[in-house]
Design a protein around this motif. Structure first.
Motif, PDB file in Angstrom:
ATOM      1  N   LEU A  49       0.904  -1.150  -0.007  1.00  0.00           N
ATOM      2  CA  LEU A  49      -0.065  -0.110   0.019  1.00  0.00           C
ATOM      3  C   LEU A  49       0.805   1.235  -0.031  1.00  0.00           C
ATOM      4  O   LEU A  49       0.466   2.239  -0.498  1.00  0.00           O
ATOM      5  CB  LEU A  49      -0.895   0.013   1.221  1.00  0.00           C
ATOM      6  N   MET A  50       1.913   1.205   0.529  1.00  0.00           N
ATOM      7  CA  MET A  50       2.958   2.370   0.304  1.00  0.00           C
ATOM      8  C   MET A  50       3.427   2.672  -0.980  1.00  0.00           C
ATOM      9  O   MET A  50       3.474   4.029  -1.210  1.00  0.00           O
ATOM     10  CB  MET A  50       4.475   1.791   1.079  1.00  0.00           C
ATOM     11  N   PHE A  51       3.306   1.833  -1.802  1.00  0.00           N
ATOM     12  CA  PHE A  51       3.894   2.114  -3.285  1.00  0.00           C
ATOM     13  C   PHE A  51       2.363   2.519  -4.165  1.00  0.00           C
ATOM     14  O   PHE A  51       2.437   3.351  -5.081  1.00  0.00           O
ATOM     15  CB  PHE A  51       4.267   0.896  -3.985  1.00  0.00           C
ATOM     16  N   SER A  52       1.197   1.908  -3.706  1.00  0.00           N
ATOM     17  CA  SER A  52      -0.165   2.237  -4.390  1.00  0.00           C
ATOM     18  C   SER A  52      -1.120   2.444  -3.482  1.00  0.00           C
ATOM     19  O   SER A  52      -1.641   1.615  -3.030  1.00  0.00           O
ATOM     20  CB  SER A  52      -0.476   1.236  -5.506  1.00  0.00           C
ATOM     21  N   PRO A  53      -1.289   3.581  -2.633  1.00  0.00           N
ATOM     22  CA  PRO A  53      -2.110   3.964  -1.729  1.00  0.00           C
ATOM     23  C   PRO A  53      -3.580   3.801  -2.128  1.00  0.00           C
ATOM     24  O   PRO A  53      -4.508   3.317  -1.533  1.00  0.00           O
ATOM     25  CB  PRO A  53      -1.775   5.194  -1.240  1.00  0.00           C
ATOM     26  N   PRO A 182       4.706   8.246  -1.419  1.00  0.00           N
ATOM     27  CA  PRO A 182       5.660   9.188  -0.716  1.00  0.00           C
ATOM     28  C   PRO A 182       6.700   9.404  -1.999  1.00  0.00           C
ATOM     29  O   PRO A 182       6.775   8.356  -2.835  1.00  0.00           O
ATOM     30  CB  PRO A 182       6.353   8.337   0.297  1.00  0.00           C
ATOM     31  N   THR A 183       7.324  10.159  -2.053  1.00  0.00           N
ATOM     32  CA  THR A 183       8.132  10.731  -3.274  1.00  0.00           C
ATOM     33  C   THR A 183       9.684  10.118  -3.049  1.00  0.00           C
ATOM     34  O   THR A 183      10.570  10.197  -3.846  1.00  0.00           O
ATOM     35  CB  THR A 183       8.208  12.147  -3.460  1.00  0.00           C
ATOM     36  N   ASN A 184       9.947   9.639  -1.676  1.00  0.00           N
ATOM     37  CA  ASN A 184      11.155   9.539  -1.284  1.00  0.00           C
ATOM     38  C   ASN A 184      11.707   7.959  -1.147  1.00  0.00           C
ATOM     39  O   ASN A 184      12.306   7.571  -0.212  1.00  0.00           O
ATOM     40  CB  ASN A 184      11.685  10.068   0.026  1.00  0.00           C
ATOM     41  N   ILE A 185      10.749   7.128  -1.720  1.00  0.00           N
ATOM     42  CA  ILE A 185      10.722   5.741  -1.536  1.00  0.00           C
ATOM     43  C   ILE A 185      11.992   5.312  -2.505  1.00  0.00           C
ATOM     44  O   ILE A 185      12.246   5.651  -3.372  1.00  0.00           O
ATOM     45  CB  ILE A 185       9.722   4.809  -2.220  1.00  0.00           C
ATOM     46  N   PRO A 186      13.136   4.523  -1.564  1.00  0.00           N
ATOM     47  CA  PRO A 186      14.256   4.345  -2.338  1.00  0.00           C
ATOM     48  C   PRO A 186      14.039   3.511  -3.759  1.00  0.00           C
ATOM     49  O   PRO A 186      13.050   2.568  -3.445  1.00  0.00           O
ATOM     50  CB  PRO A 186      15.281   3.527  -1.152  1.00  0.00           C
ATOM     51  N   GLN A 187      14.767   3.774  -4.577  1.00  0.00           N
ATOM     52  CA  GLN A 187      14.575   2.924  -6.059  1.00  0.00           C
ATOM     53  C   GLN A 187      14.804   1.594  -5.584  1.00  0.00           C
ATOM     54  O   GLN A 187      14.236   0.711  -6.479  1.00  0.00           O
ATOM     55  CB  GLN A 187      15.536   3.699  -7.105  1.00  0.00           C
ATOM     56  N   TYR A 188      15.668   1.100  -4.984  1.00  0.00           N
ATOM     57  CA  TYR A 188      16.062  -0.267  -4.870  1.00  0.00           C
ATOM     58  C   TYR A 188      14.589  -0.959  -4.023  1.00  0.00           C
ATOM     59  O   TYR A 188      14.533  -2.369  -4.506  1.00  0.00           O
ATOM     60  CB  TYR A 188      17.438  -0.631  -3.996  1.00  0.00           C
TER      61      TYR A 188
END
Length: 228
Positions: A49-53, A182-188
């Motif tokens: 859900l963090m990636f796609s609320p 969030p805009t600051n999720i690490p790319q990895y």
């Protein structure tokens, strides 16, 4: 309720601006819930859900309480008869355990309850914890209240720490300021999630072939995963 927060400056806000009600049930010998409906373990296989609320809109809303960042939240935990002591764990920010009482919580908010029964509450250095036990409610109902500050965007898992209860559904995902990702999720992290989704898709395809060959034998698990 006698354990005091340390240091003494850790005191809860006097009032809250958001109240959520969580009803804990024992549905049967295998299923439990933290808010009426069980949090199915197969949800762990879906995109975080963090990636796609927005995916939270597809779930039963009792499983994903939502409120904005900056909220002072009172979580009223209603323990219906049949519930033993549950060791609950709230991830993220800790919470003050500000109240506990017998029977049903019959008020619309904590302020109303405090006016009716001030003896059930403590706002003077109450315990400040991320884990705590609920009262034994096997013979009769009880309730307790925790208060916390949602000061950061987060999807916060709140669950029972007895593993079979968590797997049986005693959990919720608190959507704290999660109107957008969030805009600051690490790319990895994102790359790992995409790789995991690809692997799951491959496994699903293999299971479908196996199900066809076996003429339906072993198709129970794939059917559940597809529905989730």
């Amino acid at each position: 309720m006698t354990l005091k927060a340390f240091p003494s400056t850790l005191v809860p806000p006097k009032t809250a601006n958001k109240t959520i009600f969580l009803e804990l049930y024992r549905l049967n010998s295998m299923e439990w819930s933290m808010n009426t409906n069980p949090f199915a373990p197969f949800l762990e296989l879906t995109e975080p859900l963090m990636f796609s609320p927005s995916n939270a809109q597809q779930l039963n809303q009792s499983l994903v309480p939502s409120y904005p960042v900056g909220s002072v939240v009172d979580a009223v935990i209603q323990l219906n008869p049949g519930n033993p002591k549950h060791p609950l764990h709230k991830h993220g920010r800790k919470a003050w355990i500000i109240g506990q009482g017998p029977g049903l919580f019959n008020w619309t908010d904590v302020a109303s309850a405090m006016k009716a029964h001030p003896e059930y509450f403590n706002l003077v250095r109450p315990p400040y914890r991320d884990g705590f036990h609920t009262p034994d409610s096997v013979p009769s109902a009880n309730w307790m209240v925790i208060r916390y500050i949602a000061d950061a965007q987060s999807v916060t898992f709140f669950h029972c720490h007895i593993n079979i209860h968590t797997v049986g559904g005693m959990a919720v995902a608190l959507m704290e300021g999660m109107t957008t990702a969030p805009t600051n999720i690490p790319q990895y992290y994102i790359q790992w999630d995409q790789a995991a989704a690809k692997v799951q898709g491959t496994r699903k395809a293999k299971r479908e072939v196996q199900d066809d060959v076996a003429a339906g034998v072993g198709s129970y698990m794939p059917a559940i995963v597809e529905r989730v």
